[in-house]
Design a protein around this motif. Structure first.
Motif, short mmCIF file in Angstrom:
data_model
loop_
_atom_site.label_atom_id
_atom_site.label_comp_id
_atom_site.label_asym_id
_atom_site.label_seq_id
_atom_site.Cartn_x
_atom_site.Cartn_y
_atom_site.Cartn_z
N ALA A 34 0.81 -1.22 0.00
CA ALA A 34 0.00 0.00 0.00
C ALA A 34 0.85 1.27 0.00
O ALA A 34 0.30 2.39 0.02
N VAL A 35 2.16 1.11 -0.02
CA VAL A 35 3.06 2.27 0.00
C VAL A 35 3.57 2.55 -1.41
O VAL A 35 4.06 1.64 -2.09
N THR A 36 3.45 3.78 -1.86
CA THR A 36 3.97 4.18 -3.17
C THR A 36 5.21 5.06 -2.97
O THR A 36 5.23 5.91 -2.07
N VAL A 37 6.21 4.85 -3.82
CA VAL A 37 7.44 5.63 -3.76
C VAL A 37 7.55 6.46 -5.03
O VAL A 37 7.54 5.92 -6.14
N ARG A 38 7.64 7.77 -4.87
CA ARG A 38 7.77 8.68 -6.01
C ARG A 38 9.11 9.41 -5.92
O ARG A 38 9.69 9.53 -4.84
N THR A 39 9.60 9.90 -7.05
CA THR A 39 10.89 10.59 -7.07
C THR A 39 10.77 11.94 -7.76
O THR A 39 9.93 12.13 -8.64
N ASP A 40 11.62 12.86 -7.35
CA ASP A 40 11.75 14.17 -7.99
C ASP A 40 13.24 14.51 -7.97
O ASP A 40 13.73 15.14 -7.03
N LEU A 41 13.96 14.07 -8.98
CA LEU A 41 15.42 14.17 -9.00
C LEU A 41 15.88 15.30 -9.90
O LEU A 41 15.46 15.37 -11.06
#
Length: 575
Positions: free
Chosen positions: A298-305
């Motif tokens: 249920a955990v989502t991992v997003r990135t902003d690099l």
């Protein structure tokens, strides 16, 4: 004149004058009756004169009192016995931002003091105590508020004011602003906490290092011999499975020892040029991350690099483990699911920041991991990097060394770590790593410099930080520019009085003295149409935009990237 009567005007044996009557107009002889009447008039006249004198003295006294109160550099209030404001002096009005008519007759609670039942109760109790014990001296420190909403700390002294019957009818309140003192005290306490935290972690690290050293010697057999035994026994042997179990257990123990060495700050044996974006991308493709997703679906991992993230010097193994521990810790903080944001950016710190850790001025590659989880209670913030504290108190999985390893790794890389958390809303870890301008081996990309190569033009770099001047000089001289540097706006103006520059690189924030905008205004008086670009470690501000309206070119954000500053200068020269 046939008759003349003179009667002295006397009050309590003091002669105030003489009352004289004659019969010049009436021609009637004056009698004893007239004398008695004049004596009575003289007595009343004496009383009137004394009253007039007293009234004048009272007016003079009140005028002096008001002048004294109004000119005092202290907050002066008068309250009635119920806590309503009867008077506040001019200094108080300026300090709080209220005019007297706005607060006169209103309760002191909710006007100059914060609102709330607790504050109301404290004020009521204080007023009762002052009236019950008027001979005592009462002082209090309170959090007050200004009309703007800004809070301030005031230390108050209270004295009763009596009426003519000797009854207390007002309370005199004299206050002084101690907000700055409170801030200094707070900073001192925070410094003490940081020092205590550092000393404690150093002591724990020393202990961990000794334990790790001994464990390494013990584990040598558990890790090496199973591998030798497995090479010697047949594939179908009943001993193969237990030996493989021993081998895996030994490898897990060796991994914990490596964590202990990191905590002891003895684990970073190899440093090389690396990029945080590459470390993050590699982890998100790893089996460890796949396992994390299976355990926390249920955990989502997003990135902003950041695309042009600067490189750092470090150990890929330890930085990778740091990224893994932070993301794992964030996922575990969201048992019911949520979102993890992993971001990177270049950051130039113009002046030291006092947060969870003291961040020095400089250029950094910044890694931020935020979650929307349960948050960390304030009482636990000072202990989250202690080994095993998380597991024992907060029930997290793993070895209990995860956050301790993060702390040790950041310190080993001469970096800083900041933690911001709100219970029920989430936690943000921000890691600051000093940048390097070296290229990673085998990863440097060839970029044509034809579009932004210099042609011998003169560039004046204006920056109050020596390191920034050195960096800009190195980049621009390599590109073929002739570079001169000054450390302030004032020096830039003086330099341009006698020398011409094809373009000026202006730092927006310079202390002390003129900032970039003020400097550019002065330069335009000397050199109308002077080409310039603006640089800053902060986001583009209104002052940057004003400089651009006056004629300045591009805004370049620090830390400097060769392509960006070079293109900005080339475009400014060619326009």
């Amino acid at each position: 004149v046939r008759s003349l009567v003179c009667v002295p005007i006397v009050y309590e044996k003091e002669s105030l004058g003489l009352l004289t009557v004659d019969n010049l107009h009436s021609r009637r002889p004056l009698t004893q009756t007239d004398v008695s009447l004049l004596i009575g008039v003289a007595s009343q006249t004496a009383m009137s004169l004394v009253n007039a004198r007293s009234f004048q003295k009272m007016q003079d006294s009140e005028k002096k009192y008001r002048e004294l109160v109004e000119s005092a550099n202290s907050i002066i209030l008068r309250l009635d016995t119920k806590g309503h404001i009867n008077f506040l002096n001019e200094f108080a009005q300026k300090f709080f931002g209220f005019e007297e008519r706005e607060v006169k007759g209103k309760s002191v609670v909710g006007t100059v003091l914060l609102e709330g039942e607790t504050v109301e109760k404290e004020v009521r109790t204080l007023l009762e105590r002052i009236q019950a014990h008027p001979e005592k001296r009462f002082t209090r420190e309170t959090r007050s508020k200004r009309k703007s909403g800004k809070e301030a700390w005031i230390v108050w002294t209270f004295r009763p004011i009596y009426n003519s019957d000797g009854v207390i009818y007002e309370i005199l309140c004299i206050g002084n602003d101690i907000t700055d003192l409170k801030e200094v005290e707070k900073e001192r306490r925070e410094l003490e906490l940081r020092l205590q935290r550092a000393h404690k972690m150093e002591a724990i690290g020393t202990l961990a290092g000794g334990v790790a050293h001994d464990l390494n010697n013990i584990l040598a057999g558990l890790v090496s011999y199973p591998e030798l035994l497995l090479m010697q026994i047949p594939e179908d042997s009943k001993l193969r499975k237990p030996i493989e179990t021993i081998q895996k257990s030994g490898e897990k123990a060796a991994s914990i020892v490596q964590d202990l060495l990191t905590l002891a700050r003895r684990g970073v044996a190899v440093t090389e040029v690396l990029n945080l974006n590459d470390i993050i991308s590699d982890y998100l493709k790893s089996p460890e991350f796949e396992n994390l997703q299976e355990n926390h679906p249920a955990v989502t991992v997003r990135t902003d690099l950041e695309t042009d993230l600067q490189n750092i010097m470090g150990s890929p193994v330890h930085i990778s483990k740091t990224v893994m521990n932070l993301i794992s810790n964030a996922a575990e903080a969201m048992p019911d699911g949520g979102s993890v944001m992993v971001s990177t950016k270049n950051r130039y710190v113009d002046s030291p920041m006092k947060r969870y850790a003291h961040v020095d001025e400089g250029e950094y590659a910044v890694l931020t991991v935020s979650d929307t989880g349960i948050g960390i209670p304030e009482k636990d913030l000072d202990r989250i990097f202690e080994p095993f504290y998380t597991k024992k108190v907060m029930g997290r999985s793993g070895t209990g060394l995860g956050m301790a390893v993060v702390w040790g790794t950041v310190k080993d890389h001469n970096g800083y770590i900041d933690v911001q958390s709100t219970e029920g809303q989430g936690t943000t870890f921000t890691l600051y790593f000093p940048i390097t301008r070296r290229q990673a081996a085998g990863k440097g990309r060839e970029v044509s410099q034809e579009d932004y190569q210099g042609k011998g033009e003169t560039v004046l770099v204006v920056d109050d930080i020596q390191e920034q001047r050195d960096v800009a000089t190195g980049i621009l001289e390599k590109l073929g520019y002739k570079v001169f540097c000054v450390s302030s706006g004032e020096e830039a103006v003086e330099w341009l009085k006698s020398t011409r520059a094809d373009v000026v690189v202006l730092d927006m924030i310079m202390n002390p003295g003129m900032d970039g905008l003020d400097t550019y205004k002065e330069i335009l008086k000397l050199r109308p149409g002077q080409r310039a670009i603006i640089a800053s470690g902060f986001s583009e501000s209104g002052r940057v935009k004003e400089a651009q309206r006056l004629g300045a070119g591009a805004y370049v954000k620090k830390p400097y990237l060769m392509e960006k500053i070079a293109m900005a200068i080339r475009n400014e020269l060619d326009r």
